[in-house]
Design an enzyme around this catalytic site. Sequence first.
Site, PDB file in Angstrom:
ATOM      1  N   ASN A  93       3.324   7.003   0.931  1.00  0.00           N
ATOM      2  CA  ASN A  93       3.069   7.167   2.598  1.00  0.00           C
ATOM      3  C   ASN A  93       3.733   5.797   3.103  1.00  0.00           C
ATOM      4  O   ASN A  93       4.202   6.036   4.203  1.00  0.00           O
ATOM      5  CB  ASN A  93       1.772   7.110   3.133  1.00  0.00           C
ATOM      6  CG  ASN A  93       0.814   6.053   2.664  1.00  0.00           C
ATOM      7  OD1 ASN A  93       1.022   5.287   1.828  1.00  0.00           O
ATOM      8  ND2 ASN A  93      -0.137   5.893   3.508  1.00  0.00           N
TER       9      ASN A  93
ATOM     10  N   GLU B 127      -5.776  -1.370  -3.240  1.00  0.00           N
ATOM     11  CA  GLU B 127      -5.960  -1.132  -1.694  1.00  0.00           C
ATOM     12  C   GLU B 127      -6.020   0.191  -1.879  1.00  0.00           C
ATOM     13  O   GLU B 127      -5.011   1.074  -2.110  1.00  0.00           O
ATOM     14  CB  GLU B 127      -4.493  -1.632  -1.204  1.00  0.00           C
ATOM     15  CG  GLU B 127      -4.475  -3.168  -1.260  1.00  0.00           C
ATOM     16  CD  GLU B 127      -5.520  -3.828  -0.383  1.00  0.00           C
ATOM     17  OE1 GLU B 127      -6.191  -3.275   0.249  1.00  0.00           O
ATOM     18  OE2 GLU B 127      -5.610  -5.095  -0.498  1.00  0.00           O
TER      19      GLU B 127
ATOM     20  N   CYS C  89      -2.976   4.901   5.693  1.00  0.00           N
ATOM     21  CA  CYS C  89      -4.069   4.303   5.271  1.00  0.00           C
ATOM     22  C   CYS C  89      -4.993   3.970   6.422  1.00  0.00           C
ATOM     23  O   CYS C  89      -6.252   4.090   6.326  1.00  0.00           O
ATOM     24  CB  CYS C  89      -4.021   3.250   4.182  1.00  0.00           C
ATOM     25  SG  CYS C  89      -2.858   1.937   4.805  1.00  0.00           S
TER      26      CYS C  89
HETATM   27  P1  NAD Z   1      -2.371   8.416  -5.273  1.00  0.00           P
HETATM   28  O1  NAD Z   1      -3.681   7.780  -5.666  1.00  0.00           O
HETATM   29  O2  NAD Z   1      -2.273   9.739  -5.632  1.00  0.00           O
HETATM   30  O3  NAD Z   1      -0.993   7.833  -5.903  1.00  0.00           O
HETATM   31  C1  NAD Z   1      -0.861   6.356  -5.754  1.00  0.00           C
HETATM   32  C2  NAD Z   1       0.050   5.793  -6.983  1.00  0.00           C
HETATM   33  O4  NAD Z   1      -0.711   5.759  -8.206  1.00  0.00           O
HETATM   34  C3  NAD Z   1       1.196   6.763  -7.094  1.00  0.00           C
HETATM   35  O5  NAD Z   1       2.354   6.105  -7.811  1.00  0.00           O
HETATM   36  C4  NAD Z   1       0.771   7.580  -8.443  1.00  0.00           C
HETATM   37  O6  NAD Z   1       2.129   8.144  -9.395  1.00  0.00           O
HETATM   38  C5  NAD Z   1      -0.097   6.586  -9.218  1.00  0.00           C
HETATM   39  N1  NAD Z   1      -0.979   7.243  -9.939  1.00  0.00           N
HETATM   40  C6  NAD Z   1      -1.618   8.075 -10.159  1.00  0.00           C
HETATM   41  N2  NAD Z   1      -2.500   8.576 -11.037  1.00  0.00           N
HETATM   42  C7  NAD Z   1      -2.436   7.414 -11.754  1.00  0.00           C
HETATM   43  C8  NAD Z   1      -3.120   6.970 -13.075  1.00  0.00           C
HETATM   44  N3  NAD Z   1      -4.179   7.641 -13.676  1.00  0.00           N
HETATM   45  N4  NAD Z   1      -2.860   5.522 -13.375  1.00  0.00           N
HETATM   46  C9  NAD Z   1      -2.001   4.755 -12.672  1.00  0.00           C
HETATM   47  N5  NAD Z   1      -1.427   5.431 -11.583  1.00  0.00           N
HETATM   48  C10 NAD Z   1      -1.462   6.345 -11.298  1.00  0.00           C
HETATM   49  O7  NAD Z   1      -2.333   8.119  -3.636  1.00  0.00           O
HETATM   50  P2  NAD Z   1      -1.070   8.746  -2.689  1.00  0.00           P
HETATM   51  O8  NAD Z   1      -1.432  10.053  -2.759  1.00  0.00           O
HETATM   52  O9  NAD Z   1       0.203   8.297  -3.482  1.00  0.00           O
HETATM   53  O10 NAD Z   1      -1.387   7.815  -1.431  1.00  0.00           O
HETATM   54  C11 NAD Z   1      -2.259   8.016  -0.490  1.00  0.00           C
HETATM   55  C12 NAD Z   1      -3.376   7.299  -0.660  1.00  0.00           C
HETATM   56  O11 NAD Z   1      -3.006   5.929  -0.659  1.00  0.00           O
HETATM   57  C13 NAD Z   1      -4.505   7.433   0.341  1.00  0.00           C
HETATM   58  O12 NAD Z   1      -5.740   7.337   0.130  1.00  0.00           O
HETATM   59  C14 NAD Z   1      -4.256   6.142   1.151  1.00  0.00           C
HETATM   60  O13 NAD Z   1      -5.383   5.901   2.333  1.00  0.00           O
HETATM   61  C15 NAD Z   1      -4.016   5.104   0.301  1.00  0.00           C
HETATM   62  N6  NAD Z   1      -3.109   4.043   0.917  1.00  0.00           N
HETATM   63  C16 NAD Z   1      -4.067   2.995   0.904  1.00  0.00           C
HETATM   64  C17 NAD Z   1      -3.342   1.726   1.664  1.00  0.00           C
HETATM   65  C18 NAD Z   1      -4.112   0.386   1.561  1.00  0.00           C
HETATM   66  O14 NAD Z   1      -3.536  -0.719   1.746  1.00  0.00           O
HETATM   67  N7  NAD Z   1      -5.519   0.343   1.505  1.00  0.00           N
HETATM   68  C19 NAD Z   1      -2.104   1.971   1.757  1.00  0.00           C
HETATM   69  C20 NAD Z   1      -1.424   3.094   1.802  1.00  0.00           C
HETATM   70  C21 NAD Z   1      -2.058   4.308   1.309  1.00  0.00           C
END
Ligand code: NAD
Length: 491
Positions: free
Chosen positions: A148, A246, A280
């Site tokens: 995102n 995060e 987020c």
């Molecule tokens: P996601 O958790 O599906 O993926 C995030 C990253 O983790 C990707 O690069 C993905 O390939 C990787 N990943 C997936 N499974 C993994 C595993 N088992 N081990 C290691 N890495 C793995 O999240 P998303 O759909 O890409 O992003 C949206 C989410 O991110 C929402 O929940 C949003 O709130 C959160 N977000 C949080 C912040 C913050 O700063 N708090 C900022 C932006 C987005």
Amino acid sequence: MKLSNFINGEWQEGEATYTAVLNPANGEQLAEVRMSTKEDVDTAVKAAVNAQKKWALVPAPKRADYLYEIGRLMKERKEHLAQVLTKEMGKVIEEGRGEVQEGIDMAFYMAGEGRRLFGETTPSELADKFAMSVRAPIGVVGLITPWNFPVAIATWKSFPAIVAGNAFIWKPATETPMMAYEMAKIFQEVGLPPGVANVVFGSGSEVGTAMIEHEDVKVISFTGSTDTGSKVAELGGKHLKKVSLEMGGKNAVIVMEDADLNLAVEGILWSAFGTAGQRCTACSRVIVHKDVKKELETMLLERMEKLTIGDGMDESVKVGPVINKNALEKIHSYVQIGKEEGANLVVGGEILDNGDLAKGNYYAPTLFSNVKPDMRIAQEEIFGPVVSLIEVDSLEEAIEVNNGVKFGLSSSIFSRDVNKIFRAQRDLDTGIVYVNAGTTGAEIHLPFGGTKGTGNGHRDSGVAALDVYTEWKSIYIDYSGKLQRAQIDTE
Ligand code: NAD
């Protein structure tokens, strides 16, 4: 275009599996990205380990010079980068430009840290003895980022990591590899020593897991969903990694009876429907005082009906697509849940598939009213353009509702009463609080992160980010010429 890994200053060659990168606005294929293996991670880590030993010895102001150059190139290419970002992620171009600007700001801000990286000096309890603490680099760090914010979040992590003397492996989300590719080109052009910055594309289960399990990766900095973050923490814990998380949010705007309602509506629209609700920090709950609930609902509805929806490359569009078909289905299923729970669907609640919209992933901006705080639509992260109105009787109740979720990223209050505002900023249990502004709009020189299910105590961005990428080292220099024993030779 085929996007391959950037390892040890070179583009990795050789046979590999690739997967398509699609434009969420129209389904067009933009590129193909390498789906890397554990062996690719091993290669990258080896390069990073070698590079980091020398990088740690480069004076920090010289390391910072590379960041100034990175910032300068990003600035020069801002429009190009913003367009790539909008095409692969879908956010409207104005927001694409804003996100690139965030990366530029981070480059210059962290470059300044090259001449600070302050430690502390303090008196020793013994005579002729000097005591200080300094920040030491940790080694090789693994960065895992979501789709995102394809570039800003990576800059929050990678820039403090390198100015502090670490090398990094960055695994971007599979949906948005193109910004990582653009950044790798910049790392190469500014002449960062090979192996300091590495980009490895691929899935979380293969590449992410390999990074976490690798004994030479000392830190994992992850941003993504709470479910994934919890798995990362579990595996990281097993391998004794320092893990910075995060994660998700369920952010609320509180509107009190004395608020400037026009301003509140502006703040809600921007926070709830900007980036199609996929920030987020997106506002997905509006907690409103009963005296102004009806008026606010009417004003919101009027403005929501005028929101232009479409391809974010069109400057007049305000709400772009969501990332993919799975996201569309997830959002739509939450709308069904909301209806079944007895919330009142005021507007929206449908997948948009008229004309050109059918080619992309568009969801109608959606408003529920009469939502109760314990409903699933008021508790769980939907991550789409869906907002719930929750009515309350008092500031105390508003704060209780705000805090009554498992997340704690961002919150906001609209009021003209200084007493209410000060009580709210103290009692809202979130890492970020806005007053008379929506739930989004963080600036890079302040810490970014959240409480409870949103984080594990670390922060991205700001000087606080340095805590993730450095170890504190305490140094005692005794120039008395004799053995002095702390706590013992104190007379
Ligand atoms: P996601 O958790 O599906 O993926 C995030 C990253 O983790 C990707 O690069 C993905 O390939 C990787 N990943 C997936 N499974 C993994 C595993 N088992 N081990 C290691 N890495 C793995 O999240 P998303 O759909 O890409 O992003 C949206 C989410 O991110 C929402 O929940 C949003 O709130 C959160 N977000 C949080 C912040 C913050 O700063 N708090 C900022 C932006 C987005």
